[in-house]
Design a protein around this motif. Structure first.
Motif, mmCIF file in Angstrom:
data_model
loop_
_atom_site.group_PDB
_atom_site.id
_atom_site.type_symbol
_atom_site.label_atom_id
_atom_site.label_comp_id
_atom_site.label_asym_id
_atom_site.label_seq_id
_atom_site.Cartn_x
_atom_site.Cartn_y
_atom_site.Cartn_z
ATOM 1 N N ALA A 1 7.355 12.523 -11.601
ATOM 2 C CA ALA A 1 8.629 13.218 -11.386
ATOM 3 C C ALA A 1 9.804 12.256 -11.528
ATOM 4 N N TRP A 2 9.659 11.045 -11.017
ATOM 5 C CA TRP A 2 10.765 10.091 -11.071
ATOM 6 C C TRP A 2 11.039 9.589 -12.488
ATOM 7 N N LEU A 3 10.024 9.541 -13.338
ATOM 8 C CA LEU A 3 10.215 9.092 -14.714
ATOM 9 C C LEU A 3 10.829 10.166 -15.596
ATOM 10 N N GLY A 4 10.752 11.406 -15.179
ATOM 11 C CA GLY A 4 11.381 12.488 -15.930
ATOM 12 C C GLY A 4 10.897 12.561 -17.364
ATOM 13 N N LEU B 1 4.124 5.722 -5.542
ATOM 14 C CA LEU B 1 4.132 5.755 -7.003
ATOM 15 C C LEU B 1 3.063 6.696 -7.544
ATOM 16 N N ALA B 2 1.872 6.593 -6.994
ATOM 17 C CA ALA B 2 0.777 7.441 -7.476
ATOM 18 C C ALA B 2 1.120 8.916 -7.365
ATOM 19 N N ALA C 1 0.833 -1.199 0.000
ATOM 20 C CA ALA C 1 0.000 0.000 0.000
ATOM 21 C C ALA C 1 0.870 1.252 0.000
ATOM 22 N N GLN C 2 1.951 1.217 0.774
ATOM 23 C CA GLN C 2 2.859 2.360 0.807
ATOM 24 C C GLN C 2 3.535 2.553 -0.549
ATOM 25 N N LEU D 1 3.150 7.357 -19.030
ATOM 26 C CA LEU D 1 1.937 7.610 -18.254
ATOM 27 C C LEU D 1 0.774 8.120 -19.093
ATOM 28 N N ASP D 2 1.067 8.744 -20.217
ATOM 29 C CA ASP D 2 0.006 9.377 -20.998
ATOM 30 C C ASP D 2 -0.368 8.616 -22.268
#
Length: 359
Positions: free
Chosen positions: A69-72, A63-64, A57-58, A79-80
């Motif tokens: 930001a982490w994927l840059g 991730l959500a 869950a954490q 994501l899109d």
């Protein structure tokens, strides 16, 4: 901080460096520190179910909130892109992007990858097909992915142009441990001659040519433990010699370089009983643990040869060969784990060659 990140860039699987970086980030309230710690803890197979559920869950919550930001520079692509059968797939591990499957190779996808700092952390990389975008292919093969351990190239349909392209891509991945290449136009000679000192697993499926002499002569392959060849199915205009033969078995068995080999899978191999005797005579079975010769023409004579010279073998697959109950019984009496279903009397027409991998 730069030194900490650089240590992880050099080896994203270095747990010591990762934990130091995670502690440093956590002390500064950077959520990536908690994410690294969470994913490392989830690797523990002995975690109690309740604790695992809490950590999952954490992980999902972090991730959500932060994955964009982490994927840059990869965020928009991953994501899109609308979810579809050809959409890219990815996975984080130990706090960084670990798995990336581009699926379709397009200019947009390759440009996003080229611009992304996160690509240096990728350890498993895959491409499946390309529908005519030669510019994207050229750009992809110019990239270096220094930490990739597993490369999956092609989906067996032949839609990825070959002529040595898989070898070109692999040349930019100096730490490769596993390669799975698929396609009827795969050019194996260039791939098999590359220096790959960390390679442990090699799979080539749906190909029509296997440059086994080149592979057997490659002095860099001392760590190679598993070879799996599943040729293209014989078609109407093909002869019945097969794509894998007794000579291929001899070259692999007698190679002075394949000293770590533990598993050998040759589907549709025409070596038959002579190939079984060669495996015993070469001494390979003293270290080979898994032998898989499905859809060949091994008879009871070959089965008895293997039973008498079993060596270190723990598992044998002779499915789709030409054994009778006597040959099966001889192997079972040794205690080896045996697969030997669907036995047919294939010779002389070698109909088993039609059971190869095809799109």
């Amino acid at each position: 901080m730069q030194d900490l990140y650089e240590a992880v860039r050099q080896d994203p699987d270095d747990l010591s460096a990762l934990n130091v970086l995670a502690d440093w980030l956590s002390e500064r309230a950077d959520p990536r520190g908690a994410f690294i710690h969470t994913q490392i803890q989830l690797e523990d197979p002995d975690l109690p179910a309740e604790r695992r559920a809490e950590l999952k869950a954490q992980e999902a919550a972090l991730l959500a909130e932060h994955q964009r930001a982490w994927l840059g520079d990869l965020a928009a692509l991953l994501l899109d892109t609308p979810r579809a059968w050809d959409a890219p797939q990815w996975q984080f591990r130990r706090g960084f992007l670990h798995t990336l499957d581009l699926r379709d190779i397009t200019t947009e996808r390759v440009e996003a990858l080229a611009a992304a700092e996160e690509r240096v952390f990728v350890r498993s990389f895959a491409v499946a097909f390309c529908w005519g975008d030669e510019d994207a292919l050229d750009r992809l093969f110019d990239l270096t992915l220094p930490n990739v351990r597993r490369l999956t190239y092609g989906d067996g349909t032949g839609s990825l142009p070959e002529e040595g392209r898989a070898a070109t891509l692999a040349s930019g991945m100096p730490r490769l441990e596993e390669i799975a290449v698929s396609g009827r136009s795969v050019e194996t000679r260039g791939l098999f001659r590359q220096a790959m000192p960390a390679l442990r697993e090699l799979t080539v499926s749906c190909a029509r040519h296997y440059a086994v002499a080149t592979l057997a002569g490659n002095a860099s392959l001392g760590q190679l433990q598993s070879i799996e060849f599943v040729p293209h199915a014989r078609e109407l205009d093909d002869d019945d010699r097969g794509y894998l033969t007794g000579e291929h078995v001899r070259m692999l068995a007698r190679s002075p370089h394949l000293t770590a080999l533990k598993r050998l899978h040759l589907q549709g191999c025409t070596a038959g009983d002579a190939g079984c005797r060669e495996l015993v005579a070469s001494g390979l079975l003293r270290r080979l643990e898994v032998l898989e010769l499905p859809y060949g023409e091994v008879t009871d004579d070959g089965a008895r040869a293997l039973a008498d010279g079993l060596g270190a073998l723990k598992r044998i697959d002779l499915s789709g060969n030409s054994l009778t109950e006597a040959g099966v019984a001889a192997l079972k009496a040794t205690g080896v784990a045996l697969q030997a279903g669907n036995q047919e009397q294939w010779r002389p027409h070698r109909g088993y060659l039609a059971y190869g991998d095809c799109e």
